[in-house]
Every structure is written in C-alpha cells, then in structure tokens.
Design a protein around this motif. Structure first.
Motif, short mmCIF file in Angstrom:
data_model
loop_
_atom_site.label_atom_id
_atom_site.label_comp_id
_atom_site.label_asym_id
_atom_site.label_seq_id
_atom_site.Cartn_x
_atom_site.Cartn_y
_atom_site.Cartn_z
N PHE A 13 31.53 26.53 38.39
CA PHE A 13 30.60 27.16 39.31
C PHE A 13 29.33 27.59 38.56
N PHE B 130 34.86 35.31 38.84
CA PHE B 130 35.10 34.37 39.94
C PHE B 130 36.57 34.41 40.34
N ILE C 233 39.14 32.08 43.14
CA ILE C 233 39.23 31.01 44.13
C ILE C 233 40.49 31.16 44.96
N SER D 84 33.84 30.55 34.36
CA SER D 84 33.38 29.89 35.59
C SER D 84 34.04 28.55 35.81
N VAL E 271 35.59 30.25 47.07
CA VAL E 271 35.33 31.00 45.85
C VAL E 271 34.61 32.30 46.23
#
Length: 480
Positions: free
Chosen positions: A337, A347, A349, A358, A370
C-alpha cells in the motif's frame, strides 16, 4: 567554529542565569546543562495553560490545594534536559535568600516528567510525573538522589515522611525530561523566591560536560513539533534564548521545502517581535536570528531551527500487487500500500490486526479491505476496498450459492482478457472473457467430474504506455 560557538553560548547562559531567567510554561521550558549550578528565582506566578485549575486537580504528588484560587503550579519554574550519557541523574534544589543563607518562606516542590513526553500531555494531566515531592520542607534542600545536608536517601513520595528527596533517575542517552519546580508558600503574595539548581548523579560525576546534552541549550525555539491539519496555531517564542532579556530584535525566516534555503522572512509579534504565530498546515523549518541590545547576533546552530510538520488525514494513493498468483500460488498474493503523505502509518486488512509494514503477504484473491491509521494521531480511514486479480484454486458447482462458477477474479479490470479451460487431455471445454459470468462445470450440458482442470489466460498489459501481451498457464480443481 563549532567549538567557538559553544564557548560563547556557555558564557551567555550562565551570565543570564545570575539574572534569574525563568519560564513559568512547560512549552518554553529552559534548556539546562549539567556543567554548572543554575541560580534563578521563581517569579511569583504559574502559567494557567499548563494545568487548568478547574479540570486538573493533581498530577502525581502535586495537588491543587484547598484554596479556590490555587493551582497545581505555585510560583513556577520549568526546565528541560536531554541525557547525553546513560546512568544516574539527580538534582539538588537549594532554597536561597538575598545575601545567602536559607529563606524562611521557601517551600519548594517538584515533579519530573519523561522520558520523551509532550508538554500538551503534561498540561492536560495525561502524562504523570515519574519523580515527585510535595513534602513539608524542614531542610534547605529538595530534589532527586541524596540530600547533601543530612544524607537522607531519596525514596518514593510518602506524605508525612519529611523526606524531601525522591529516587535517582536511570537515564539513557537522548532521553528528554521536564522538571517543574514550584514554591507553594509564595503562591499568593507574588514575591519572587531565589533558589539554585545543581545536577548530581553517577553520570554527572563521571563527566559533567557530557552527562546532559548541552546542545539542547542552543535549540532555544524548542523541540521539533508534529501536529495535525486543523490543530490550533503554534506560537514560537525566542524569549527563552541564551540571550535572555538582552534582546533588541528578532528576525524570523522559514524554509518550507526543507531544501536548505530561506523561502520567506516572517514578522513576529509581542516584545521585540520575539513570538511567531505559525498557522495550522504551515509545515517548515523555522529560524530565529536574535540581535541583542549589546549588538551580538545569536543564531540557532544545532540542529538548525525548529521543524514543524503538519499531517493530514491518510489518503491511499495506490495498491500494488507484488506477486500475482496467476503464476505462483493462488493463496499467496503479496500486496503493498502506498499513502499520500510522509507521516507514520499502520495498516490492517480485512478486519485484522494493525501492522507498521505496508506489505501484506498471503492476501486472498478478489475483493479485500484496508484501513490506514496515522500513528501521529491525525486520522484513520474507513475501510477501503481493493481488488486482487487472481483465480480461486477450486470451485464447487452444486448450486448452494457458494463458488458455483469459476473465473479469474477481477477479470473485468484487465485489457482484452480471454480464458481457455481444458480437461487433462487438452480438450477445450470453455472460453471466457470479461463479459462472461464464469464456468459452471459443464460441457455441452453435461456435468464434468471432480478433477483438476487446466486453463490458459491471455490479456494485455500497459507497460510504460506500451501494450504487452501476457499469457499464464496453470490449473484449478472442480469439487463435487
């Protein structure tokens, strides 16, 4: 040249200390060093912005008191130091009187905050002191370590113990601590009270020139600041410089792009133009050049001004598939990302735990979500959908509503895609494109048996504005 600057700064600092330089505000706490005693006096007040008396009634062992107009702060001084070496650090606060001797009115108390806390958290009562003493003084000294007057060893605060010393600080290089000193007795008469502050401890005894990082004194604008877009304006003050009260004028400049050049000259407010209002969102490195009354220019030399960085809500720029399962394993999709901005992010998900990295591995094919959180506290996104173009490694055409057809997930996002499905003998069973729902597991109206089936996937990809033909060949499983 650098060593010359330190010598000049040393002379100015301790000349000014004898003039009782003081700061009643944590944000403009006086940077101190361990290489000499500091002689000062509290000026009869405290900055109410630090501890709102209607909200914050105590911080550690310090308390507001029973008088309605009282505050946690009473005749206050603030200092800040940065550890230069590891080891024990303490200090002695000695009550002084004009002409020497002990004053009969001094009732010094203190609190130490750190390591590496923010003044905003201190003033809001969020950060609590790690060392503190609010005991009645029957000695000239209070502080951390050992009382030089009677040899009493510091211990955690206990009301009624008459021990005015707390335990040693065990510090590590680079850690920053704030010291609040206040005199309870003179809270209401407004009379300044003199005192001395001397640092002690094993690291100071080993080398008083390195025990505390003296370069912090040179950074008279304060420490670098991180804020969020929409936060209140930030006020910088050059009044807490090594020049002390010897200020004729202040010139402000800013380097917005952090490229080493001044982008603008700014106008300060207040006495001598010594305060600068930085509007929310105005990231940059700010400098102050002070001309003293005696005509000596002083500048911030190390590390160079104060860097103010404003961060906004995190914005997802793009998602890149690092490995596609069209040629590897359908359950091992790796994605990365990319966020617009240069803050620190974490992050998560598909409702999982947050991670700093990331890059995620083993991301399932198809539609995922996300969430991006700014670790500086400047915002968090709602779940953002992203698609991993990949194929399911099996399907079950039994009309139960789950995996009843097979196709490349995300095929509609590709350029000129075509899928050819074969049995193990190479016979073509079905041809799919981006308008086809998928294969239902039949051939000429007859259900095909449970087995592995092969496919060839052809599509075009735009590589630097050049359309490149791509072909992938692998297999999946039909289960009944």
């Amino acid at each position: 040249m650098r060593s010359l600057f330190y010598v000049v700064c040393f002379f100015l600092f301790f000349t000014i200390s004898s003039k009782a330089q003081n700061s009643a505000d944590c944000r403009t706490a006086i940077p101190v060093c361990a290489d000499a005693p500091i002689f000062s006096e509290a000026d009869g007040g405290g900055d109410i912005d630090d501890f709102d008396p209607d909200v914050i009634r105590e911080t550690g062992c310090l308390e507001k008191g029973s008088v309605s107009s009282a505050n946690i702060e009473h005749n206050t001084s603030w200092y800040v130091f940065r550890a230069g070496t590891g080891g024990q650090v303490g200090f002695d606060i000695e009550a002084m009187a004009v002409g020497g001797g002990m004053t009969t009115t001094a009732e010094w108390d203190f609190a130490v905050y750190g390591p590496d806390v923010d003044c905003a958290d201190i003033s809001a009562g969020v950060a609590q002191p790690i060392r503190c003493n609010y005991e009645v003084n029957d000695t000239e000294f209070t502080g951390i370590g050992v009382n030089p007057e009677n040899g009493q060893v510091g211990a955690p605060f206990l009301t009624g113990s008459q021990n005015t010393y707390d335990e040693w600080l065990d510090v590590q290089p680079g850690e920053i601590y704030y010291i609040l000193i206040n005199n309870f007795n003179t809270n209401f008469d407004g009379d300044p009270e003199p005192y001395s502050l001397t640092f002690t401890g094993s690291s100071v005894d080993a080398d008083q020139n390195t025990a505390l990082d003296c370069t912090l004194r040179d950074e008279f604008l304060g420490l670098d600041i991180v804020a969020c877009d929409g936060d209140p304006d930030i006020i910088l003050s050059a009044l807490n410089s090594p020049a002390g009260a010897d200020i004729a004028s202040v010139e402000w400049t800013v380097d917005y792009d952090e490229d080493g050049s001044d982008d603008a000259t700014l106008t300060g407010t207040g006495p001598f133009g010594a305060e600068l209002v930085v509007p929310s969102g105005s990231s940059g490195r700010y400098f102050a050049v002070i001309t003293t009354i005696s005509g000596t220019p002083l500048t911030v030399e190390h590390p160079g001004g104060i860097l103010i960085t404003f961060y906004g809500d995190p914005v997802l720029d793009r998602v890149e598939i690092l490995d596609t399962n069209l040629s590897i394993d359908p359950d091992k999709n790796n994605v990365e990302f990319f966020v617009v901005g240069n803050s620190s992010y974490e992050f998560a998900i598909n409702g999982g735990e947050f991670q700093d990295d990331s890059i995620f591995t083993d991301v399932p094919p198809g539609l995922n979500t996300v969430i991006i959180n700014d670790k500086n506290g400047c915002g968090i996104t709602e779940p953002i959908e992203f698609l991993v173009v990949a194929y399911p490694k099996f399907f079950t055409p039994n009309n139960d509503g789950f995996y009843d057809t097979w196709n490349i997930l995300g095929i509609e996002t590709l350029i000129n895609p075509t899928v050819y499905i074969f049995d193990r003998y190479g016979k073509l069973l079905k041809q799919l494109d981006n308008n086809t729902i998928g294969w239902d597991g039949t051939f000429n109206g007859r259900s095909m048996p449970s087995s592995d089936y092969w496919f060839r996937f052809e599509y075009d990809e735009d590589v630097s504005n050049i359309i490149v033909a791509k072909i992938r060949k692998t297999h999946f499983t039909l289960k009944r």
